[in-house]
Design a protein around this motif. Sequence first.
Motif, PDB file in Angstrom:
ATOM      1  N   VAL A 185       0.838  -1.204   0.000  1.00  0.00           N
ATOM      2  CA  VAL A 185       0.000   0.000   0.000  1.00  0.00           C
ATOM      3  C   VAL A 185       0.867   1.246   0.000  1.00  0.00           C
ATOM      4  O   VAL A 185       0.614   2.208  -0.749  1.00  0.00           O
ATOM      5  CB  VAL A 185      -0.958  -0.004   1.208  1.00  0.00           C
ATOM      6  N   ARG A 186       1.908   1.275   0.821  1.00  0.00           N
ATOM      7  CA  ARG A 186       2.779   2.447   0.868  1.00  0.00           C
ATOM      8  C   ARG A 186       3.456   2.685  -0.494  1.00  0.00           C
ATOM      9  O   ARG A 186       3.549   3.814  -0.967  1.00  0.00           O
ATOM     10  CB  ARG A 186       3.826   2.281   1.965  1.00  0.00           C
ATOM     11  N   ARG A 187       3.915   1.619  -1.122  1.00  0.00           N
ATOM     12  CA  ARG A 187       4.548   1.761  -2.434  1.00  0.00           C
ATOM     13  C   ARG A 187       3.538   2.252  -3.470  1.00  0.00           C
ATOM     14  O   ARG A 187       3.856   3.102  -4.314  1.00  0.00           O
ATOM     15  CB  ARG A 187       5.152   0.427  -2.867  1.00  0.00           C
ATOM     16  N   PHE A 188       2.332   1.732  -3.420  1.00  0.00           N
ATOM     17  CA  PHE A 188       1.280   2.177  -4.334  1.00  0.00           C
ATOM     18  C   PHE A 188       0.992   3.669  -4.155  1.00  0.00           C
ATOM     19  O   PHE A 188       0.896   4.418  -5.135  1.00  0.00           O
ATOM     20  CB  PHE A 188       0.016   1.356  -4.089  1.00  0.00           C
ATOM     21  N   VAL A 189       0.859   4.110  -2.911  1.00  0.00           N
ATOM     22  CA  VAL A 189       0.601   5.518  -2.638  1.00  0.00           C
ATOM     23  C   VAL A 189       1.743   6.376  -3.175  1.00  0.00           C
ATOM     24  O   VAL A 189       1.521   7.437  -3.788  1.00  0.00           O
ATOM     25  CB  VAL A 189       0.392   5.747  -1.131  1.00  0.00           C
ATOM     26  N   ASP A 190       2.986   5.935  -2.982  1.00  0.00           N
ATOM     27  CA  ASP A 190       4.141   6.666  -3.499  1.00  0.00           C
ATOM     28  C   ASP A 190       4.062   6.817  -5.013  1.00  0.00           C
ATOM     29  O   ASP A 190       4.332   7.888  -5.573  1.00  0.00           O
ATOM     30  CB  ASP A 190       5.436   5.954  -3.128  1.00  0.00           C
ATOM     31  N   ARG A 191       3.717   5.729  -5.710  1.00  0.00           N
ATOM     32  CA  ARG A 191       3.628   5.762  -7.171  1.00  0.00           C
ATOM     33  C   ARG A 191       2.553   6.746  -7.637  1.00  0.00           C
ATOM     34  O   ARG A 191       2.739   7.484  -8.609  1.00  0.00           O
ATOM     35  CB  ARG A 191       3.317   4.358  -7.712  1.00  0.00           C
ATOM     36  N   CYS A 192       1.427   6.752  -6.950  1.00  0.00           N
ATOM     37  CA  CYS A 192       0.352   7.675  -7.315  1.00  0.00           C
ATOM     38  C   CYS A 192       0.774   9.126  -7.090  1.00  0.00           C
ATOM     39  O   CYS A 192       0.559   9.990  -7.946  1.00  0.00           O
ATOM     40  CB  CYS A 192      -0.904   7.354  -6.517  1.00  0.00           C
ATOM     41  N   ARG A 193       1.363   9.397  -5.939  1.00  0.00           N
ATOM     42  CA  ARG A 193       1.763  10.771  -5.634  1.00  0.00           C
ATOM     43  C   ARG A 193       2.784  11.287  -6.636  1.00  0.00           C
ATOM     44  O   ARG A 193       2.725  12.448  -7.051  1.00  0.00           O
ATOM     45  CB  ARG A 193       2.344  10.833  -4.226  1.00  0.00           C
ATOM     46  N   ALA A 194       3.729  10.423  -7.016  1.00  0.00           N
ATOM     47  CA  ALA A 194       4.771  10.851  -7.944  1.00  0.00           C
ATOM     48  C   ALA A 194       4.188  11.249  -9.291  1.00  0.00           C
ATOM     49  O   ALA A 194       4.749  12.098  -9.997  1.00  0.00           O
ATOM     50  CB  ALA A 194       5.795   9.729  -8.123  1.00  0.00           C
ATOM     51  N   ALA A 195       3.047  10.638  -9.653  1.00  0.00           N
ATOM     52  CA  ALA A 195       2.407  10.936 -10.941  1.00  0.00           C
ATOM     53  C   ALA A 195       1.282  11.962 -10.811  1.00  0.00           C
ATOM     54  O   ALA A 195       0.645  12.297 -11.812  1.00  0.00           O
ATOM     55  CB  ALA A 195       1.857   9.650 -11.557  1.00  0.00           C
ATOM     56  N   GLY A 196       1.017  12.442  -9.593  1.00  0.00           N
ATOM     57  CA  GLY A 196      -0.069  13.394  -9.392  1.00  0.00           C
ATOM     58  C   GLY A 196      -1.444  12.768  -9.497  1.00  0.00           C
ATOM     59  O   GLY A 196      -2.413  13.457  -9.832  1.00  0.00           O
ATOM     60  N   LEU A 197      -1.543  11.470  -9.190  1.00  0.00           N
ATOM     61  CA  LEU A 197      -2.816  10.763  -9.275  1.00  0.00           C
ATOM     62  C   LEU A 197      -3.392  10.498  -7.892  1.00  0.00           C
ATOM     63  O   LEU A 197      -2.651  10.327  -6.919  1.00  0.00           O
ATOM     64  CB  LEU A 197      -2.623   9.424  -9.993  1.00  0.00           C
ATOM     65  N   ILE A 198      -4.696  10.437  -7.805  1.00  0.00           N
ATOM     66  CA  ILE A 198      -5.388  10.065  -6.575  1.00  0.00           C
ATOM     67  C   ILE A 198      -5.193   8.573  -6.342  1.00  0.00           C
ATOM     68  O   ILE A 198      -5.274   7.776  -7.288  1.00  0.00           O
ATOM     69  CB  ILE A 198      -6.890  10.406  -6.680  1.00  0.00           C
ATOM     70  N   SER A 199      -4.938   8.189  -5.113  1.00  0.00           N
ATOM     71  CA  SER A 199      -4.746   6.771  -4.773  1.00  0.00           C
ATOM     72  C   SER A 199      -5.980   6.238  -4.052  1.00  0.00           C
ATOM     73  O   SER A 199      -6.462   6.838  -3.094  1.00  0.00           O
ATOM     74  CB  SER A 199      -3.504   6.588  -3.899  1.00  0.00           C
ATOM     75  N   ILE A 200      -6.465   5.091  -4.521  1.00  0.00           N
ATOM     76  CA  ILE A 200      -7.622   4.418  -3.921  1.00  0.00           C
ATOM     77  C   ILE A 200      -7.203   3.005  -3.552  1.00  0.00           C
ATOM     78  O   ILE A 200      -6.682   2.269  -4.399  1.00  0.00           O
ATOM     79  CB  ILE A 200      -8.813   4.348  -4.898  1.00  0.00           C
ATOM     80  N   ILE A 201      -7.409   2.611  -2.303  1.00  0.00           N
ATOM     81  CA  ILE A 201      -7.154   1.222  -1.926  1.00  0.00           C
ATOM     82  C   ILE A 201      -8.474   0.532  -1.605  1.00  0.00           C
ATOM     83  O   ILE A 201      -9.413   1.149  -1.114  1.00  0.00           O
ATOM     84  CB  ILE A 201      -6.167   1.092  -0.753  1.00  0.00           C
ATOM     85  N   GLU A 202      -8.506  -0.774  -1.894  1.00  0.00           N
ATOM     86  CA  GLU A 202      -9.717  -1.578  -1.722  1.00  0.00           C
ATOM     87  C   GLU A 202      -9.375  -2.848  -0.944  1.00  0.00           C
ATOM     88  O   GLU A 202      -9.187  -3.923  -1.534  1.00  0.00           O
ATOM     89  CB  GLU A 202     -10.321  -1.938  -3.081  1.00  0.00           C
ATOM     90  N   PRO A 203      -9.281  -2.781   0.369  1.00  0.00           N
ATOM     91  CA  PRO A 203      -9.029  -3.999   1.138  1.00  0.00           C
ATOM     92  C   PRO A 203     -10.264  -4.899   1.146  1.00  0.00           C
ATOM     93  O   PRO A 203     -11.384  -4.439   1.378  1.00  0.00           O
ATOM     94  CB  PRO A 203      -8.724  -3.471   2.548  1.00  0.00           C
ATOM     95  N   VAL A 204     -10.038  -6.180   0.901  1.00  0.00           N
ATOM     96  CA  VAL A 204     -11.123  -7.155   0.969  1.00  0.00           C
ATOM     97  C   VAL A 204     -10.680  -8.312   1.853  1.00  0.00           C
ATOM     98  O   VAL A 204      -9.537  -8.771   1.786  1.00  0.00           O
ATOM     99  CB  VAL A 204     -11.546  -7.660  -0.429  1.00  0.00           C
ATOM    100  N   SER A 205     -11.589  -8.790   2.695  1.00  0.00           N
ATOM    101  CA  SER A 205     -11.277  -9.842   3.656  1.00  0.00           C
ATOM    102  C   SER A 205     -11.498 -11.212   3.033  1.00  0.00           C
ATOM    103  O   SER A 205     -12.535 -11.458   2.414  1.00  0.00           O
ATOM    104  CB  SER A 205     -12.145  -9.687   4.903  1.00  0.00           C
ATOM    105  N   ARG A 206     -10.531 -12.073   3.212  1.00  0.00           N
ATOM    106  CA  ARG A 206     -10.597 -13.429   2.669  1.00  0.00           C
ATOM    107  C   ARG A 206     -10.263 -14.433   3.773  1.00  0.00           C
ATOM    108  O   ARG A 206      -9.558 -14.113   4.722  1.00  0.00           O
ATOM    109  CB  ARG A 206      -9.617 -13.580   1.500  1.00  0.00           C
ATOM    110  N   PRO A 207     -10.744 -15.676   3.648  1.00  0.00           N
ATOM    111  CA  PRO A 207     -10.531 -16.659   4.714  1.00  0.00           C
ATOM    112  C   PRO A 207      -9.061 -17.004   4.887  1.00  0.00           C
ATOM    113  O   PRO A 207      -8.271 -16.923   3.946  1.00  0.00           O
ATOM    114  CB  PRO A 207     -11.345 -17.867   4.244  1.00  0.00           C
ATOM    115  N   PRO A 208      -8.686 -17.408   6.094  1.00  0.00           N
ATOM    116  CA  PRO A 208      -7.298 -17.797   6.338  1.00  0.00           C
ATOM    117  C   PRO A 208      -6.916 -19.031   5.535  1.00  0.00           C
ATOM    118  O   PRO A 208      -7.733 -19.932   5.333  1.00  0.00           O
ATOM    119  CB  PRO A 208      -7.266 -18.072   7.842  1.00  0.00           C
TER     120      PRO A 208
END
Length: 295
Positions: free
Chosen positions: A146-169
Amino acid sequence: MTDPRTDPVDLSSLARPSGAFAMVAVDQREALRAMFAERHGEPVPDERLTEFKLAAVRTLTPYASAVLVDRDFALDRVIEEKATAAGCALIAAADRFLPGPGEFVADVEIDEAVDPAGYAAQGVAALKLLVIHRPDEAPEPRIAMVRRFVDRCRAAGLISIIEPVSRPPRDGRDWDWNACVLAAAEELGALGADLYKAEIPLHGEGDEAEIRRRCAHITAVVASPWVVLSSGVRHEVFPRAVGLACAAGASGFLAGRAVWRPVIGRSDVEAALRRISVPRLQELVHIVDEAVAAR
């Protein structure tokens, strides 16, 4: 490593004049192929998925504030054909889905083929990253992603959206899906992403007060505005669920199945989208506009 954002980013390009988010997702991939196969009972070629996505973008974006599209099947065609209506922002899926036993998406990694700067130059406003949250897996790898994704978005001037989804262990232990939805928000909701896309607690069913309480918890731990997705929620109850979530602090929706799934398999897709999906989307738009205006 990026620290959580301290200054608010301008999200108005993704929002309606009310400030609410009324966004449509058409970035489903193998899951969408399975929906078509269920209706048709035969192999589903890539082009059928592409044509459906293009039809959905053309028909629904006049009523949406933004649309989410994947590179695998449709993003470049949407850009080349200028399929998105004026005033509707374009979000690119920046995730690469990795299948596993019994799961279309068992793991996710950042799609290196999605060039943030290149797509920003073509008018893309935001990138989205799916994050798989399993209770038996260490949090450090997904936090780092997530941190790397946010960095990539900021460097390009893009809004960052994350979508966490819960999955079974993976280890088969007992688990509580609802608890994991909140745990994912606590873990990932303050890492600097500009918008958080959440599963609706209790799948939007059951006691209203409990749904609101759990949504209020998401509001409390997520540092950005947040919206709901529709996967796992019956389309009959999705409007009610959106209203409850917005009453507890959500700012709208980024949803696909609740809008367009009943259209899959129809002979005239665009006509069915206009007849079935557009009214559904308009109803949801009204709900989020009213909820945000009431704050």
